[in-house]
Design an enzyme around this catalytic site. Structure first.
Site, PDB file in Angstrom:
ATOM      1  N   PHE A  23      -2.643   7.568  -2.307  1.00  0.00           N
ATOM      2  CA  PHE A  23      -2.558   6.531  -1.334  1.00  0.00           C
ATOM      3  C   PHE A  23      -1.544   5.759  -1.743  1.00  0.00           C
ATOM      4  O   PHE A  23      -1.934   5.089  -2.964  1.00  0.00           O
ATOM      5  CB  PHE A  23      -4.021   6.134  -0.878  1.00  0.00           C
ATOM      6  CG  PHE A  23      -3.419   5.929   0.905  1.00  0.00           C
ATOM      7  CD1 PHE A  23      -4.247   6.691   1.716  1.00  0.00           C
ATOM      8  CD2 PHE A  23      -2.847   4.567   1.237  1.00  0.00           C
ATOM      9  CE1 PHE A  23      -4.149   6.296   3.144  1.00  0.00           C
ATOM     10  CE2 PHE A  23      -2.919   4.389   2.468  1.00  0.00           C
ATOM     11  CZ  PHE A  23      -3.519   5.228   3.356  1.00  0.00           C
ATOM     12  N   ALA A  57      -8.127   5.004  -2.820  1.00  0.00           N
ATOM     13  CA  ALA A  57      -8.884   4.290  -3.712  1.00  0.00           C
ATOM     14  C   ALA A  57     -10.662   4.203  -3.356  1.00  0.00           C
ATOM     15  O   ALA A  57     -11.182   4.249  -4.288  1.00  0.00           O
ATOM     16  CB  ALA A  57      -8.495   2.746  -3.102  1.00  0.00           C
ATOM     17  N   GLU A  59     -12.294   6.810  -2.860  1.00  0.00           N
ATOM     18  CA  GLU A  59     -12.701   8.057  -3.752  1.00  0.00           C
ATOM     19  C   GLU A  59     -12.737   7.824  -5.218  1.00  0.00           C
ATOM     20  O   GLU A  59     -13.517   8.544  -6.093  1.00  0.00           O
ATOM     21  CB  GLU A  59     -11.920   9.276  -3.512  1.00  0.00           C
ATOM     22  CG  GLU A  59     -11.996  10.075  -2.273  1.00  0.00           C
ATOM     23  CD  GLU A  59     -11.718   9.223  -1.089  1.00  0.00           C
ATOM     24  OE1 GLU A  59     -10.588   8.655  -0.948  1.00  0.00           O
ATOM     25  OE2 GLU A  59     -12.300   9.316  -0.024  1.00  0.00           O
ATOM     26  N   ALA A  81      -3.944   1.013  -4.974  1.00  0.00           N
ATOM     27  CA  ALA A  81      -3.404   0.170  -4.191  1.00  0.00           C
ATOM     28  C   ALA A  81      -3.851   0.110  -2.819  1.00  0.00           C
ATOM     29  O   ALA A  81      -3.707   0.993  -1.887  1.00  0.00           O
ATOM     30  CB  ALA A  81      -2.023   0.127  -4.175  1.00  0.00           C
ATOM     31  N   ILE A  83      -3.660  -1.861   0.517  1.00  0.00           N
ATOM     32  CA  ILE A  83      -2.697  -2.668   1.208  1.00  0.00           C
ATOM     33  C   ILE A  83      -3.084  -2.968   2.632  1.00  0.00           C
ATOM     34  O   ILE A  83      -3.340  -1.995   3.321  1.00  0.00           O
ATOM     35  CB  ILE A  83      -1.271  -2.247   1.251  1.00  0.00           C
ATOM     36  CG1 ILE A  83      -0.928  -1.913  -0.277  1.00  0.00           C
ATOM     37  CG2 ILE A  83      -0.115  -3.183   1.778  1.00  0.00           C
ATOM     38  CD1 ILE A  83       0.674  -1.403  -0.447  1.00  0.00           C
ATOM     39  N   SER A  86      -3.216  -3.543  10.176  1.00  0.00           N
ATOM     40  CA  SER A  86      -3.394  -4.413  11.208  1.00  0.00           C
ATOM     41  C   SER A  86      -5.259  -4.275  11.780  1.00  0.00           C
ATOM     42  O   SER A  86      -5.379  -4.876  12.594  1.00  0.00           O
ATOM     43  CB  SER A  86      -2.692  -4.111  12.261  1.00  0.00           C
ATOM     44  OG  SER A  86      -2.565  -2.761  12.714  1.00  0.00           O
ATOM     45  N   THR A  87      -5.667  -3.561  10.910  1.00  0.00           N
ATOM     46  CA  THR A  87      -7.245  -3.578  11.447  1.00  0.00           C
ATOM     47  C   THR A  87      -8.152  -3.940  10.184  1.00  0.00           C
ATOM     48  O   THR A  87      -7.608  -4.018   9.104  1.00  0.00           O
ATOM     49  CB  THR A  87      -7.391  -1.903  11.815  1.00  0.00           C
ATOM     50  OG1 THR A  87      -7.775  -1.340  10.446  1.00  0.00           O
ATOM     51  CG2 THR A  87      -6.703  -1.601  12.749  1.00  0.00           C
ATOM     52  N   HIS A  89      -9.850  -2.065   8.417  1.00  0.00           N
ATOM     53  CA  HIS A  89      -9.908  -0.925   7.376  1.00  0.00           C
ATOM     54  C   HIS A  89      -9.806  -1.386   6.016  1.00  0.00           C
ATOM     55  O   HIS A  89     -10.652  -1.011   4.907  1.00  0.00           O
ATOM     56  CB  HIS A  89      -8.961   0.042   7.707  1.00  0.00           C
ATOM     57  CG  HIS A  89      -9.129   1.318   7.221  1.00  0.00           C
ATOM     58  ND1 HIS A  89     -10.154   2.221   7.403  1.00  0.00           N
ATOM     59  CD2 HIS A  89      -8.327   1.982   6.176  1.00  0.00           C
ATOM     60  CE1 HIS A  89     -10.166   3.298   6.796  1.00  0.00           C
ATOM     61  NE2 HIS A  89      -9.026   3.137   5.802  1.00  0.00           N
ATOM     62  N   ARG A 128       3.600  -6.594  -8.507  1.00  0.00           N
ATOM     63  CA  ARG A 128       2.614  -6.308  -9.256  1.00  0.00           C
ATOM     64  C   ARG A 128       2.595  -5.022  -9.960  1.00  0.00           C
ATOM     65  O   ARG A 128       1.773  -4.502 -10.769  1.00  0.00           O
ATOM     66  CB  ARG A 128       0.969  -6.649  -8.777  1.00  0.00           C
ATOM     67  CG  ARG A 128       0.849  -7.940  -8.310  1.00  0.00           C
ATOM     68  CD  ARG A 128      -0.069  -8.380  -7.142  1.00  0.00           C
ATOM     69  NE  ARG A 128      -0.170  -9.748  -6.920  1.00  0.00           N
ATOM     70  CZ  ARG A 128       0.638 -10.614  -6.435  1.00  0.00           C
ATOM     71  NH1 ARG A 128       1.802  -9.794  -5.896  1.00  0.00           N
ATOM     72  NH2 ARG A 128       0.422 -11.680  -6.180  1.00  0.00           N
TER      73      ARG A 128
HETATM   74  N1  INI Z   1      -6.655   3.935   0.403  1.00  0.00           N
HETATM   75  C1  INI Z   1      -5.890   3.575  -0.412  1.00  0.00           C
HETATM   76  O1  INI Z   1      -5.952   3.841  -1.733  1.00  0.00           O
HETATM   77  N2  INI Z   1      -5.145   2.457  -0.025  1.00  0.00           N
HETATM   78  C2  INI Z   1      -4.987   1.990   1.450  1.00  0.00           C
HETATM   79  O2  INI Z   1      -4.288   0.863   1.407  1.00  0.00           O
HETATM   80  C3  INI Z   1      -5.759   2.715   2.121  1.00  0.00           C
HETATM   81  N3  INI Z   1      -5.659   2.450   3.685  1.00  0.00           N
HETATM   82  O3  INI Z   1      -4.936   1.509   3.982  1.00  0.00           O
HETATM   83  O4  INI Z   1      -6.191   3.044   4.503  1.00  0.00           O
HETATM   84  C4  INI Z   1      -6.473   3.849   1.925  1.00  0.00           C
HETATM   85  N4  INI Z   1      -7.151   4.541   2.620  1.00  0.00           N
HETATM   86  C5  INI Z   1      -7.713   5.815   2.179  1.00  0.00           C
HETATM   87  C6  INI Z   1      -9.118   5.797   1.757  1.00  0.00           C
HETATM   88  O5  INI Z   1      -9.037   5.099   0.639  1.00  0.00           O
HETATM   89  C7  INI Z   1      -9.875   7.190   1.927  1.00  0.00           C
HETATM   90  O6  INI Z   1      -8.973   8.015   0.921  1.00  0.00           O
HETATM   91  C8  INI Z   1      -9.922   7.706   3.117  1.00  0.00           C
HETATM   92  O7  INI Z   1     -10.664   6.882   3.881  1.00  0.00           O
HETATM   93  C9  INI Z   1     -10.770   8.937   2.920  1.00  0.00           C
HETATM   94  O8  INI Z   1     -12.209   8.766   2.236  1.00  0.00           O
END
Ligand code: INI
Length: 154
Positions: A23, A57, A59, A81, A83, A86-87, A89, A128
């Site tokens: 991601f 991240a 996982e 990373a 980031i 808008s929610t 999450h 970064r």
């Molecule tokens: N995972 C990231 O590594 N970075 C993010 O910015 C991110 N956002 O913003 O949603 C993100 N989401 C996925 C998450 O890590 C899981 O892989 C997913 O929810 C499945 O479990």
């Protein structure tokens, strides 16, 4: 006073794992480059680095827990990373990733370091990941190198 500390050097025999999340891979791949560069610059062998890719991240702690069972690594550097969007999450993912890495790392016989960016904007992440604010992957691996050496002395 006896000072016990680690050195910033490897002898090339160390087996190191990097866990990276796909991601935001435009950012995270740069962190892996920085981490790998740190190994080579401190005397390590690039062929002794395993790169483990996870979807996001969230996982990272699961893969970390699993690979530590093998006992084949001298240390693990986690990069990713998260980031802000808008929610809320972002808050859940960044908190769980950070807590997860820390709690798995605390039970580990080998050191684990944290190179996961948690930023408000993509610009902050780019800064970064090898531009004006350095490379947090390089920093996290440098920390791991010191901790691998320190663990040998504890
Ligand atoms: N995972 C990231 O590594 N970075 C993010 O910015 C991110 N956002 O913003 O949603 C993100 N989401 C996925 C998450 O890590 C899981 O892989 C997913 O929810 C499945 O479990």
């Amino acid at each position: 006073m006896n000072i016990i500390e680690g050195q910033l050097s490897l002898d090339g025999s160390e087996k190191i794992a990097i866990i990276n999340s796909r991601f935001n891979h435009i950012i995270t791949d740069r962190l892996v480059e920085g981490a790998s560069d740190a190994v080579v610059r401190h005397g390590g062998n690039k062929d002794n680095i395993d790169l483990i890719l996870v979807p996001g991240a969230f996982e990272i702690p699961f893969a970390l827990s699993k690979i530590l069972e093998s006992g084949k690594y001298d240390g693990v550097c986690c990069v990713g990373a998260v980031i802000r969007g808008s929610t809320p999450h972002f808050d859940y993912i960044s908190a769980e990733t950070t807590k997860g890495i820390a709690s798995v790392g605390l039970k580990s016989a080998v050191p684990v370091t944290y190179g996961v960016l948690t930023t408000d904007t993509i610009e902050q992440a780019i800064e970064r990941a090898g531009s004006k604010a350095g490379n947090k992957g390089f920093e996290a691996m440098t920390g791991l190198i010191e901790m691998i050496s320190l663990y040998k002395n504890l």
